[in-house]
Every structure is written in C-alpha cells, then in structure tokens.
Scaffold this motif. Structure first.
Motif, PDB file in Angstrom:
ATOM      1  N   ASP A  25      18.778  21.728 -25.951  1.00 35.61           N
ATOM      2  CA  ASP A  25      17.597  22.469 -26.621  1.00 35.61           C
ATOM      3  C   ASP A  25      16.572  21.563 -27.157  1.00 35.61           C
ATOM      4  OD1 ASP A  25      19.186  24.958 -25.843  1.00 35.61           O
ATOM      5  OD2 ASP A  25      20.720  24.221 -27.068  1.00 35.61           O
ATOM      6  N   PHE A  26      16.956  20.633 -27.812  1.00 35.25           N
ATOM      7  CA  PHE A  26      15.936  19.783 -28.662  1.00 35.25           C
ATOM      8  C   PHE A  26      15.096  18.945 -27.513  1.00 35.25           C
ATOM      9  CE2 PHE A  26      18.884  19.788 -32.035  1.00 35.25           C
ATOM     10  CZ  PHE A  26      18.283  20.338 -32.933  1.00 35.25           C
ATOM     11  N   GLN A  27      15.528  18.607 -26.284  1.00 29.56           N
ATOM     12  CA  GLN A  27      14.718  18.289 -25.303  1.00 29.56           C
ATOM     13  C   GLN A  27      13.864  19.217 -24.385  1.00 29.56           C
ATOM     14  OE1 GLN A  27      15.441  15.090 -26.630  1.00 29.56           O
ATOM     15  NE2 GLN A  27      14.705  14.533 -24.496  1.00 29.56           N
ATOM     16  N   SER A  28      14.013  20.766 -24.608  1.00 29.89           N
ATOM     17  CA  SER A  28      13.324  21.409 -23.802  1.00 29.89           C
ATOM     18  C   SER A  28      11.909  21.584 -24.193  1.00 29.89           C
ATOM     19  CB  SER A  28      14.122  22.906 -24.111  1.00 29.89           C
ATOM     20  OG  SER A  28      13.671  23.216 -25.572  1.00 29.89           O
ATOM     21  N   VAL A  29      11.061  21.885 -23.228  1.00 30.88           N
ATOM     22  CA  VAL A  29       9.780  21.831 -23.280  1.00 30.88           C
ATOM     23  C   VAL A  29       9.117  22.952 -24.157  1.00 30.88           C
ATOM     24  CG1 VAL A  29       7.710  22.202 -22.152  1.00 30.88           C
ATOM     25  CG2 VAL A  29       9.224  21.437 -20.952  1.00 30.88           C
ATOM     26  N   GLY A  88       5.435  11.780 -37.610  1.00 29.47           N
ATOM     27  CA  GLY A  88       6.831  11.331 -37.247  1.00 29.47           C
ATOM     28  C   GLY A  88       7.245  12.511 -36.066  1.00 29.47           C
ATOM     29  N   ILE A  89       6.987  13.707 -36.577  1.00 32.76           N
ATOM     30  CA  ILE A  89       7.389  14.695 -35.634  1.00 32.76           C
ATOM     31  C   ILE A  89       6.737  14.754 -34.585  1.00 32.76           C
ATOM     32  CG2 ILE A  89       7.628  17.297 -35.293  1.00 32.76           C
ATOM     33  CD1 ILE A  89       8.074  17.563 -38.500  1.00 32.76           C
ATOM     34  N   LEU A  90       5.426  14.570 -34.608  1.00 36.23           N
ATOM     35  CA  LEU A  90       4.436  14.456 -33.595  1.00 36.23           C
ATOM     36  C   LEU A  90       5.096  13.430 -32.234  1.00 36.23           C
ATOM     37  CD1 LEU A  90       1.931  15.391 -31.983  1.00 36.23           C
ATOM     38  CD2 LEU A  90       0.743  13.813 -33.102  1.00 36.23           C
ATOM     39  N   ILE A  91       5.126  12.257 -33.200  1.00 38.38           N
ATOM     40  CA  ILE A  91       5.876  11.108 -32.153  1.00 38.38           C
ATOM     41  C   ILE A  91       6.968  11.258 -31.331  1.00 38.38           C
ATOM     42  CG2 ILE A  91       6.293   8.698 -32.125  1.00 38.38           C
ATOM     43  CD1 ILE A  91       4.483   8.254 -34.273  1.00 38.38           C
ATOM     44  N   ARG A  92       7.790  11.855 -32.158  1.00 40.90           N
ATOM     45  CA  ARG A  92       9.361  12.329 -31.545  1.00 40.90           C
ATOM     46  C   ARG A  92       9.282  13.293 -30.445  1.00 40.90           C
ATOM     47  NH1 ARG A  92      13.420  14.098 -35.694  1.00 40.90           N
ATOM     48  NH2 ARG A  92      12.251  16.042 -35.660  1.00 40.90           N
ATOM     49  N   SER A  95       7.437  11.944 -27.326  1.00 41.52           N
ATOM     50  CA  SER A  95       8.330  11.136 -26.707  1.00 41.52           C
ATOM     51  C   SER A  95       9.452  11.897 -25.935  1.00 41.52           C
ATOM     52  CB  SER A  95       9.069   9.977 -27.483  1.00 41.52           C
ATOM     53  OG  SER A  95       9.873  10.634 -28.627  1.00 41.52           O
ATOM     54  N   TRP A  96      10.113  12.633 -26.499  1.00 42.28           N
ATOM     55  CA  TRP A  96      11.050  13.480 -25.823  1.00 42.28           C
ATOM     56  C   TRP A  96      10.335  14.380 -24.653  1.00 42.28           C
ATOM     57  CZ3 TRP A  96      14.162  15.945 -30.399  1.00 42.28           C
ATOM     58  CH2 TRP A  96      15.085  15.007 -30.743  1.00 42.28           C
ATOM     59  N   LEU A  97       9.105  14.915 -24.840  1.00 42.63           N
ATOM     60  CA  LEU A  97       8.569  15.264 -23.651  1.00 42.63           C
ATOM     61  C   LEU A  97       8.364  14.266 -22.602  1.00 42.63           C
ATOM     62  CD1 LEU A  97       6.100  18.154 -25.145  1.00 42.63           C
ATOM     63  CD2 LEU A  97       8.027  18.498 -23.778  1.00 42.63           C
ATOM     64  N   ALA A  98       7.866  13.240 -22.908  1.00 47.05           N
ATOM     65  CA  ALA A  98       7.563  12.301 -21.796  1.00 47.05           C
ATOM     66  C   ALA A  98       8.671  11.564 -21.376  1.00 47.05           C
ATOM     67  CB  ALA A  98       6.978  10.940 -22.678  1.00 47.05           C
ATOM     68  N   ASP A  99       9.857  11.611 -22.020  1.00 44.32           N
ATOM     69  CA  ASP A  99      11.425  11.115 -21.302  1.00 44.32           C
ATOM     70  C   ASP A  99      12.129  11.873 -21.636  1.00 44.32           C
ATOM     71  OD1 ASP A  99      13.426   9.347 -20.468  1.00 44.32           O
ATOM     72  OD2 ASP A  99      13.424   8.215 -22.142  1.00 44.32           O
ATOM     73  N   ASN A 100      12.425  12.872 -20.718  1.00 41.37           N
ATOM     74  CA  ASN A 100      13.556  13.847 -20.626  1.00 41.37           C
ATOM     75  C   ASN A 100      15.147  13.175 -20.195  1.00 41.37           C
ATOM     76  OD1 ASN A 100      13.140  13.501 -17.931  1.00 41.37           O
ATOM     77  ND2 ASN A 100      12.617  15.717 -17.558  1.00 41.37           N
ATOM     78  N   THR A 101      15.138  12.116 -20.102  1.00 43.40           N
ATOM     79  CA  THR A 101      16.257  11.635 -19.733  1.00 43.40           C
ATOM     80  C   THR A 101      17.285  11.136 -20.752  1.00 43.40           C
ATOM     81  OG1 THR A 101      15.562   9.350 -19.539  1.00 43.40           O
ATOM     82  CG2 THR A 101      15.452  10.581 -17.420  1.00 43.40           C
ATOM     83  N   CYS A 116      14.596   7.854 -30.961  1.00 46.04           N
ATOM     84  CA  CYS A 116      15.072   9.261 -32.061  1.00 46.04           C
ATOM     85  C   CYS A 116      15.327   8.761 -33.523  1.00 46.04           C
ATOM     86  CB  CYS A 116      16.280   9.595 -31.334  1.00 46.04           C
ATOM     87  SG  CYS A 116      16.837  11.155 -32.131  1.00 46.04           S
ATOM     88  N   ILE A 117      15.978   7.527 -33.679  1.00 50.70           N
ATOM     89  CA  ILE A 117      16.495   7.022 -34.885  1.00 50.70           C
ATOM     90  C   ILE A 117      15.258   6.755 -35.755  1.00 50.70           C
ATOM     91  CG2 ILE A 117      17.600   5.136 -36.251  1.00 50.70           C
ATOM     92  CD1 ILE A 117      19.802   5.271 -33.924  1.00 50.70           C
ATOM     93  N   ILE A 118      14.209   6.012 -35.143  1.00 47.42           N
ATOM     94  CA  ILE A 118      13.029   5.395 -36.066  1.00 47.42           C
ATOM     95  C   ILE A 118      12.357   6.352 -36.367  1.00 47.42           C
ATOM     96  CG2 ILE A 118      11.023   4.039 -35.811  1.00 47.42           C
ATOM     97  CD1 ILE A 118      12.401   2.140 -34.052  1.00 47.42           C
ATOM     98  N   THR A 119      11.861   7.517 -35.551  1.00 48.90           N
ATOM     99  CA  THR A 119      11.156   8.296 -35.921  1.00 48.90           C
ATOM    100  C   THR A 119      11.966   9.427 -36.865  1.00 48.90           C
ATOM    101  OG1 THR A 119      11.786   9.751 -33.720  1.00 48.90           O
ATOM    102  CG2 THR A 119       9.857   8.599 -33.866  1.00 48.90           C
ATOM    103  N   SER A 120      12.958   9.871 -36.750  1.00 49.90           N
ATOM    104  CA  SER A 120      13.729  10.699 -37.559  1.00 49.90           C
ATOM    105  C   SER A 120      14.016  10.007 -38.732  1.00 49.90           C
ATOM    106  CB  SER A 120      15.332  10.996 -37.021  1.00 49.90           C
ATOM    107  OG  SER A 120      15.010  11.557 -35.748  1.00 49.90           O
ATOM    108  N   GLY A 121      14.305   8.856 -39.105  1.00 57.91           N
ATOM    109  CA  GLY A 121      14.157   8.137 -40.382  1.00 57.91           C
ATOM    110  C   GLY A 121      12.939   8.172 -40.862  1.00 57.91           C
ATOM    111  N   MET A 122      11.690   8.208 -40.378  1.00 53.27           N
ATOM    112  CA  MET A 122      10.354   8.100 -40.850  1.00 53.27           C
ATOM    113  C   MET A 122      10.189   9.413 -41.438  1.00 53.27           C
ATOM    114  SD  MET A 122       6.898   7.779 -38.734  1.00 53.27           S
ATOM    115  CE  MET A 122       5.139   7.969 -39.437  1.00 53.27           C
ATOM    116  N   ILE A 123      10.566  10.697 -40.785  1.00 56.03           N
ATOM    117  CA  ILE A 123      10.541  11.844 -41.188  1.00 56.03           C
ATOM    118  C   ILE A 123      11.129  12.209 -42.227  1.00 56.03           C
ATOM    119  CG2 ILE A 123      10.858  14.252 -40.363  1.00 56.03           C
ATOM    120  CD1 ILE A 123      10.443  13.480 -37.271  1.00 56.03           C
ATOM    121  N   HIS A 124      12.479  11.863 -42.140  1.00 53.25           N
ATOM    122  CA  HIS A 124      13.543  11.907 -43.491  1.00 53.25           C
ATOM    123  C   HIS A 124      12.739  11.329 -44.641  1.00 53.25           C
ATOM    124  CE1 HIS A 124      17.759  11.714 -44.808  1.00 53.25           C
ATOM    125  NE2 HIS A 124      17.124  12.253 -45.905  1.00 53.25           N
TER     126      HIS A 124
END
Length: 397
Positions: A25-29, A88-92, A95-101, A116-124
């Motif tokens: 669901d988080f990886q969905s378009v 940070g949300i924009l980058i994450r 990146s998920w849209l660009a790499d759906n694997t 995911c960890i780096i961007t989520s830590g930045m957002i947090h």
C-alpha cells in the motif's frame, strides 16, 4: 506522512507476511502520488513563509517592531523545519515510485531499506522540530504578555537538540542490532514502543500545552489593559477577540494535521492482532495529505505576511543592498579622513596642529550627519512610546 509505522516498515523482511499486506500500500502509485502533491504544496507554503519581508509601515513604535520581529523569527524557523520535512517526504515518495521492488526482491531490498531509513529519519527529525517551534511560539506569547523574554539561543537549543535526542533514541532501538525488526522473536514493546513514544509525546505535549499557554496569556489581558490605560475600549476589545480567534485557529490547525497520527498509533497498538485494514488505510491517506499541508495552513493562521509587511521584489532588494553598501563606504571614508586629521594633530608642530585642528573640526562637522540617527540629531520620540498590553498583543497579528 510522518509516522513510526513507515519507519518500522523500513526494516521489514522480504519474506515477512506483514510486508505483503501493508508495504504494497505504501509502494502503490496512488499513495505516493498523493504524498508528492501534498509535499510540493507544503514546500511551497514553507518557502513563502521563509522569504524575507520589509516593513511598509513607518508609524509603528520601536517596542512593537521588536515584538513583531520575535514572532517572525520563530515563524520562519518553524517554516524552515516544515520545508525540510516536506522535502524528505518528496524524496521518499519519489524513490518509491522509481523503485517498486523495495520489499519484494532480496537483492534489491537493502538499498531500498537504507533509502527508507534515511528519509524517514529526516522526516521524523524535522517534524519533531516543528512541534518544538510550535510550542515555543505559544510559550513566547505567554512570556511577552508577562513582559519577559528568553534568548533565541535557548529556543534554538530546544528546537534542534531535543529532536536529535528523541529521534536517535527511537530509531536506534528500532534498527539495532539488526534490520529484521518484525521477527517473531522481537518483543514489540521493547523494539517499537520507544520510537512511537518519541514521535507521539511531542505531539501530545503541543496539543495539551499550547491551549493552556494561550489561555494563561490572555487570562489577565483585560486587567493589564485597564491598569495601563484605565479603560478597555471597543477597539482594544476587537484586538483581543481577533487574537483569541487567531490562536484558536493555530490550535485547530495543529489538531487537524496531527490528530490522525495519534489515532493511527492508538488503533495499531490496540488492534494489532486484528487490524481494521480499510480504516487504517484511510488514516494513512489522511496523514499523507495533512502532515505536509501543515506548512500551507500555517501560512494562513500565523500570517507571517501581516498588514504592515510585504515581500520585496528582487530589484528592490538589490537597490537596498547597493544603498547600504554606498552608505557604509561613505561612513568608512569619513572615518579614515577623521583618523588622518587626528594623526596630523599628534605629529605636527603647534602651527600645523592648529591648522589640522581646524581641518579636523571641519571634517568632524561634515561627518556628523552620517553618524547621527536623525538629521536634526534628536531622538525618535516614538521609540519612547509606552508599550501597552495592546501593543504587545499586536505583535502576533
């Protein structure tokens, strides 16, 4: 969105059933498209608040100008933290849209996890900073009403260091000693709970503390105005009522943006074994929309572009900088001439000294207008104007 749920999904095992249910669901378009649009709006709103402004009113007192400056500084740092969190949300999401694997292939999972960890830590981190600045803004209102103030250095220490401590505590416990945090052998209360607490405690503190601070700030407003002026006019009543409405809207906006996060945490921890997936997805989409839009709503409720300030055009800024540079050069030239005259007075003979003294007096007389605050050498009477509680309150208008 800013949620410890996503931070926990960053360390999901590729073979874990949990990843098949929620990570998709988080990886969905649709989800990432919504996140990107909301983050772009948040970045736009934050940039608008950060832009420098010039005062267009020449009638405000020095004290009132000082108070307004304090409020604007806090709002700008709040907007800067919002800007970085939305970025940070924009980058994450991109990146998920660009790499759906991510989460589906073992050979590609590690790279996706670290992104995911780096961007989520930045957002947090930066959203925790926004909670701190929001709380300090309310605290500053209360202190100003009591004719007190705290150095902005203290505000910066609190707003940038407290998030570091909270984020490191929650994320290190979550990601160490390994990234397989959803293993059946992991105790969720030890592994997940500290990160959830580090995210939700600052939100709850603002939700409870800010209304209390605003109520305390206005509890004695009428009494202070009466004691300062001996009356409480309709005009002053309108100012107080308008600001009460404004601070109420500030609280409403914060609740609107972050109450879904609190609901999400409560639902996850109370129904972990039987999650209402549809309800949880609705909450996640609300968070994806409302969290970044905090910067947009803040543009309205904080009104950093108040009625006596405006955003200067680039040409105006360049001209002002050029005038400032030219004025500084004139002052430096006059100072050098004066210093040369003083040297001549010390090194010359008596007759030369008398001539130099006359020259120095002439130079000093010519230099005086450059150094005086006003052309007639008098002090600005408005700077001595008494700062009443109404003036103090108008700082936040």
């Amino acid at each position: 969105m800013a949620s410890p749920t996503i931070e926990s999904l960053c360390c999901v095992s590729t073979n874990n059933a949990f990843s098949k249910d929620f990570l998709a669901d988080f990886q969905s378009v649709p989800y990432n498209a919504v996140s990107i649009v909301a983050s772009v709006l948040g970045i736009t709103g934050a940039i608008y608040q950060v832009l420098p402004r010039t005062s267009v009113s020449r009638n405000s007192s020095a004290g009132r100008g000082f108070y307004k400056t304090r409020g604007r500084l806090i709002i700008r740092w709040l907007a800067l933290a919002d800007l970085m969190a939305s970025l940070g949300i924009l980058i994450r999401s991109a990146s998920w849209l660009a790499d759906n694997t991510f989460g589906s292939k073992p050979d590609d999972g590690l790279t996706g996890q670290f992104v995911c960890i780096i961007t989520s830590g930045m957002i947090h981190y930066f959203y925790t900073a926004t909670y701190c600045w929001t709380f300090l803004y309310a605290l500053d209102v209360k202190l100003v009403m009591q004719d007190k103030r705290i150095s902005h250095r203290v505000y910066h220490l609190v707003s940038w260091i407290v998030p570091v401590v909270l984020c490191l505590t929650g994320l290190l416990i979550l990601y160490l000693p390994d990234l397989n945090c959803h293993s059946k052998a992991v105790n969720p209360y030890i592994r997940f709970l500290p990160n959830y607490l580090s995210s939700f405690i600052p939100i709850v503190v603002v939700m409870i503390g800010n209304p209390v601070l605003y109520c305390l700030a206005f509890s004695r407003v009428e009494k202070q105005i009466m004691s300062a002026r001996g009356r409480y006019t309709q005009s002053e009543r309108r100012v107080v009522d308008g600001l009460l409405k404004k601070f109420s809207l500030i609280n409403v906006v914060f609740y609107l943006c972050w109450l879904p996060n609190i609901i999400n945490g409560i639902v996850l921890w109370t129904t972990w074994d039987d999650l209402p997936k549809t309800f949880v997805l609705i909450i996640w989409y609300l968070m994806a929309i409302l969290n970044p839009l905090q910067a947009v709503f803040n543009c309205v409720v904080y009104r950093s572009w108040d009625s006596d300030s405006t955003i200067p055009k680039p040409g105006v800024v360049i001209r002002k900088l050029w005038r400032k540079k030219s004025s500084q050069q004139l002052e430096d030239t006059a100072t050098n001439i004066d210093d040369s005259a003083d040297d001549q007075l010390q090194d010359g003979d008596e007759s030369a000294g008398e001539g130099s003294l006359a020259a120095a007096m002439q130079v000093s007389h010519e230099r005086t207008p450059l150094l005086s605050t006003h052309p007639n050498g008098s002090k600005n009477e408005k700077s001595q104007e008494r700062i009443t509680p109404t003036h103090t309150l108008k700082k936040y208008s």
